[in-house]
Design an enzyme around this catalytic site. Structure first.
Site, mmCIF file in Angstrom:
data_model
loop_
_atom_site.group_PDB
_atom_site.id
_atom_site.type_symbol
_atom_site.label_atom_id
_atom_site.label_comp_id
_atom_site.label_asym_id
_atom_site.label_seq_id
_atom_site.Cartn_x
_atom_site.Cartn_y
_atom_site.Cartn_z
ATOM 1 N N ARG A 1 -6.716 40.551 39.260
ATOM 2 C CA ARG A 1 -8.109 40.883 39.545
ATOM 3 C C ARG A 1 -9.041 40.457 38.410
ATOM 4 O O ARG A 1 -10.114 39.879 38.654
ATOM 5 C CB ARG A 1 -8.233 42.389 39.801
ATOM 6 C CG ARG A 1 -7.409 42.857 40.983
ATOM 7 C CD ARG A 1 -7.238 44.372 41.024
ATOM 8 N NE ARG A 1 -8.503 45.061 41.197
ATOM 9 C CZ ARG A 1 -8.614 46.388 41.206
ATOM 10 N NH1 ARG A 1 -7.527 47.159 41.057
ATOM 11 N NH2 ARG A 1 -9.785 46.946 41.373
ATOM 12 N N LEU B 1 1.758 48.647 41.958
ATOM 13 C CA LEU B 1 0.706 47.922 42.653
ATOM 14 C C LEU B 1 -0.498 48.839 42.724
ATOM 15 O O LEU B 1 -0.350 50.051 42.916
ATOM 16 C CB LEU B 1 1.139 47.534 44.074
ATOM 17 C CG LEU B 1 2.209 46.452 44.237
ATOM 18 C CD1 LEU B 1 2.531 46.257 45.717
ATOM 19 C CD2 LEU B 1 1.769 45.132 43.624
ATOM 20 N N ASP B 2 -1.690 48.277 42.579
ATOM 21 C CA ASP B 2 -2.895 49.089 42.707
ATOM 22 C C ASP B 2 -2.949 49.730 44.088
ATOM 23 O O ASP B 2 -2.384 49.216 45.054
ATOM 24 C CB ASP B 2 -4.143 48.232 42.501
ATOM 25 C CG ASP B 2 -4.221 47.635 41.104
ATOM 26 O OD1 ASP B 2 -3.656 48.241 40.176
ATOM 27 O OD2 ASP B 2 -4.832 46.570 40.956
ATOM 28 N N ARG B 3 -3.651 50.821 44.175
ATOM 29 C CA ARG B 3 -3.739 51.571 45.427
ATOM 30 C C ARG B 3 -4.178 50.694 46.604
ATOM 31 O O ARG B 3 -3.640 50.791 47.708
ATOM 32 C CB ARG B 3 -4.717 52.734 45.257
ATOM 33 C CG ARG B 3 -4.881 53.601 46.498
ATOM 34 C CD ARG B 3 -5.742 54.804 46.198
ATOM 35 N NE ARG B 3 -5.888 55.654 47.369
ATOM 36 C CZ ARG B 3 -6.479 56.834 47.369
ATOM 37 N NH1 ARG B 3 -6.981 57.313 46.244
ATOM 38 N NH2 ARG B 3 -6.569 57.535 48.475
ATOM 39 N N THR C 1 -3.922 47.404 46.833
ATOM 40 C CA THR C 1 -3.121 46.189 46.976
ATOM 41 C C THR C 1 -1.921 46.486 47.862
ATOM 42 O O THR C 1 -1.258 47.505 47.693
ATOM 43 C CB THR C 1 -2.637 45.682 45.607
ATOM 44 O OG1 THR C 1 -3.764 45.438 44.764
ATOM 45 C CG2 THR C 1 -1.825 44.403 45.746
#
Length: 303
Positions: free
Chosen positions: A233, A131-133, A135
């Site tokens: 995104r 997961l992105d930082r 998110t």
């Protein structure tokens, strides 16, 4: 020179290098692979090459900039509250926003490093996906390599149902929209990784559905059919409904308006995971409620 054994057979080259070169930014790892500094059986390979038992991997010596030392005696009990499910084979965590899943690139401590210190008795702990930082939400972690490989196979075959919720720019028409637009990864001059819709990219499919209309914004349910980097995104921006707080693919004016309304993060949350447990074959569904900070901004924008 490292010879690949059965424990690493089938692992992607880039992921293998991440475990061997701890602390080296992913962008630098991709760079040394592209330049041919990493050799497999004396030849070049791409980052997505699947390692075979007996492969001989030459890894160049790399100097890593000193990072702040992690306090081995630090209290990581805060992470216990993030555990949604745990058994002998795997874990599901509710990752908080602002926490990178891996250390590196100026981040001294990531979720997986903290988790390994919280569970020192676990000989194997690896992320099943990322997961992105910025998110938050459901994240799968494997406790055995066989489980990791089985879950990776399930991901490739589309047998893990990942659902997100996001606050996006308004003007939504209809109830739902399916986006099938290939995504291509590339790097900026500074090495930062980015993704764009491009015909040369890998196939990617996302379903957006309206959950709630708001003042100048919409709350959307998102289903990922594929698992490309930054997929939700980039696809959201592609259909002109960028995610609030997204500083890479978002809309500056919309982000500023949401910031004035009280938003302090990227408003993307991994709300639900449904998958078949590789150890029991039981179908599991884990959910992470939408965080308070997202609930607050939604109520602020309520019509």
């Amino acid at each position: 020179m490292v010879e690949i054994d059965a424990d690493h057979e089938g692992q992607r080259l880039d992921n293998f290098l991440m475990t061997q070169l701890k602390g080296v930014p992913r962008s630098r790892i991709y760079r040394i692979v592209r330049k041919g500094e990493v050799r497999i059986n004396k030849g070049r390979q791409k980052p997505d090459y699947k390692l075979q038992c007996g492969d001989k991997v030459r890894i160049p010596p790399i100097r890593v900039a000193a990072r702040p030392a992690i306090n081995e005696n630090a209290d990581f009990q805060w992470l216990e509250q993030a555990v949604l499910h745990e058994d002998s084979k795997l874990m599901v965590l509710n990752k908080p926003t602002g926490l990178a899943v891996h250390g590196g690139s100026g981040v001294s401590l990531g979720l997986i490093e903290a988790l390994r210190r919280l569970r020192p008795q676990c000989r194997f702990l690896e992320l099943v996906h990322r997961l992105d930082r910025d998110t938050s939400g459901c994240l799968l972690v494997a406790k055995k390599r066989s489980i990791l490989l089985a879950l990776h196979k399930a991901l490739r075959e589309g047998n893990i149902d990942k659902r997100y919720v996001a606050l996006c720019r308004g003007g939504w028409q209809g109830k739902g929209q399916t986006v099938e637009a290939p995504l291509l990864r590339y790097h900026l001059a500074n090495g930062e990784r980015r993704v764009r819709v491009h015909s040369d990219g890998k196939p990617a499919k996302t379903r957006f559905s309206l959950r709630r209309s708001l003042k100048g914004a919409v709350l959307l349910d998102i289903k990922l059919f594929t698992g490309r980097t930054h997929q939700a995104r980039v696809h959201a921006a592609h259909i002109n409904h960028p995610i609030a707080g997204d500083d890479k693919y978002g809309d500056k004016a919309f982000n500023q308006a949401m910031k004035k309304a009280g938003l302090k993060r990227m408003a993307l949350h991994a709300e639900r995971l449904r998958f078949q447990h590789p150890g029991t074959n039981e179908w599991m569904m884990q959910t992470a409620p939408m965080p308070d900070e997202m609930n607050t901004i939604v109520e602020t924008l309520a019509i």
